[in-house]
Design an enzyme around this catalytic site. Structure first.
Site, mmCIF file in Angstrom:
data_model
loop_
_atom_site.group_PDB
_atom_site.id
_atom_site.type_symbol
_atom_site.label_atom_id
_atom_site.label_comp_id
_atom_site.label_asym_id
_atom_site.label_seq_id
_atom_site.Cartn_x
_atom_site.Cartn_y
_atom_site.Cartn_z
ATOM 1 C CG HIS A 180 43.076 48.083 36.098
ATOM 2 N ND1 HIS A 180 43.184 47.873 34.740
ATOM 3 C CD2 HIS A 180 41.802 47.785 36.433
ATOM 4 C CE1 HIS A 180 42.026 47.452 34.271
ATOM 5 N NE2 HIS A 180 41.162 47.398 35.269
ATOM 6 C CG HIS A 211 39.224 51.362 32.210
ATOM 7 N ND1 HIS A 211 39.739 51.775 33.420
ATOM 8 C CD2 HIS A 211 38.936 50.044 32.365
ATOM 9 C CE1 HIS A 211 39.778 50.751 34.261
ATOM 10 N NE2 HIS A 211 39.289 49.686 33.643
ATOM 11 N NE ARG A 264 38.761 39.655 39.880
ATOM 12 C CZ ARG A 264 39.090 40.280 38.746
ATOM 13 N NH1 ARG A 264 38.266 40.250 37.709
ATOM 14 N NH2 ARG A 264 40.241 40.949 38.647
ATOM 15 C CE LYS A 298 41.530 38.324 36.668
ATOM 16 N NZ LYS A 298 41.494 38.303 35.162
ATOM 17 C CB CYS A 318 33.923 41.445 35.339
ATOM 18 S SG CYS A 318 32.767 40.751 36.521
ATOM 19 C CB SER A 319 36.762 41.375 30.637
ATOM 20 O OG SER A 319 38.104 41.566 30.222
ATOM 21 C CD GLU A 346 38.978 46.766 37.948
ATOM 22 O OE1 GLU A 346 38.895 47.587 36.996
ATOM 23 O OE2 GLU A 346 39.356 45.604 37.792
ATOM 24 C CD GLU A 401 36.261 48.230 35.460
ATOM 25 O OE1 GLU A 401 37.217 47.527 35.072
ATOM 26 O OE2 GLU A 401 35.202 47.733 35.921
#
Length: 299
Positions: free
Chosen positions: A91, A103, A123, A127, A139-140, A213, A215
């Site tokens: 990240h 990722h 969130r 964070k 979300c993860s 991010e 992803e």
């Protein structure tokens, strides 16, 4: 052999990253590439359980500790695993690594039993990336070294079963929201498609944001047969809310002043309404929305 169709979207004002012409995998990432489709044979069952539990359960570790400990699955643009790296490195946006490391991730959309309401979370302010934003239920990332194994082989993606991603979703639903796994068994999840996006966290860190991010996000829908138990983890979640389609639209109106995760905004603006307006059809095993071969590239 899995055939991947590539859908590209461009000129999205919320995505600050452009599509690279090639994927360069750092040597330290490539060096970690092992046979991730099976757990290491030399580990005892107790050691494997410790590896799984150590990612989050009751350790007293900080968000920064988790960022360095958890090993994400680094992939190329076709979602082929090329190595692993910790969440911090994945990240981190730097001049040498301006898009972080691509990722695998997942996004869970959990609906009320009647399908009329969607569970959202805000969130936690603590964070590291995108603090305090509203987003979908959970979300993860699927991680390396977990038990059950969270690494999906290509054939498990091609047939839509994705047991690894579902195992990761169960782990995080329990961790973030306190939802008991037996209330959302793997068979209750529907894998729809994948989203490739990139976004730097400029709201938190300014124009030269060093966090973001990047992803390939697996989209999972789940509609439990009974209401789920919620016990949000304050280290992960500041608020939760069930909303219907009209309430969601009102919350996302710019006049509301609420901030949203970039991945949820993309999904809400491009896909969610078509999926949600006839949820029974979307969850049907023969649904036209189940598109395992496509990666939607929105960059």
């Amino acid at each position: 052999m899995q055939v991947q169709r590539r859908t590209h979207y461009t000129n999205d004002s919320r995505c600050s990253c452009s599509m690279p012409s090639a994927v360069t995998v750092p040597k330290h990432v490539a060096a970690r590439l092992v046979n991730l489709l099976s757990q290491p044979a030399h580990l005892s069952s107790a050691a494997r359980a410790q590896m799984a539990a150590s990612s989050w359960a009751g350790t007293g570790m900080t968000q920064q500790d988790f960022m360095h400990r958890d090993e994400c699955l680094v992939v190329d643009q076709s979602d082929t695993i090329v190595g692993t790296s910790n969440k911090h490195d994945c990240h981190r946006f730097t001049p040498a690594q301006p898009r972080g490391l691509l990722h695998r991730a997942f996004s869970v959309f959990l609906f009320s039993p009647d399908g009329k309401k969607l569970l959202l979370q805000q969130r936690a302010a603590s964070k590291v990336t995108f603090p305090s934003v509203w987003t979908n239920t959970c979300c993860s990332h699927p991680l390396a070294g977990q038990e059950p194994n969270e690494v999906d082989a290509p054939e498990k993606i091609a047939d839509g079963s994705v047991p690894g991603v579902k195992a990761a979703a169960l782990r995080k639903l329990a961790h973030e929201l306190g939802i008991p796994p037996e209330q959302v068994p793997p068979a209750s999840f529907t894998f729809l498609t994948r989203l490739h996006y990139c976004a730097s966290d400029t709201h938190t860190y300014g124009p030269a944001a060093e966090w973001g991010e990047h992803e390939i996000d697996y989209i999972l829908f789940v509609r439990p047969t009974q209401p789920v138990t919620l016990a949000p983890n304050p280290d992960e979640v500041d608020d939760v809310r069930y909303v219907d389609r009209g309430e969601l639209a009102a919350m996302m109106d710019p006049k509301s002043g609420l901030r949203w995760s970039p991945w949820f905004r993309i999904l809400a603006e491009r896909f969610l309404d078509a999926w949600w307006q006839d949820l029974d059809a979307t969850l049907d095993p023969e649904s036209k929305h189940r598109d395992y071969g496509t990666i939607h590239h929105i960059l």
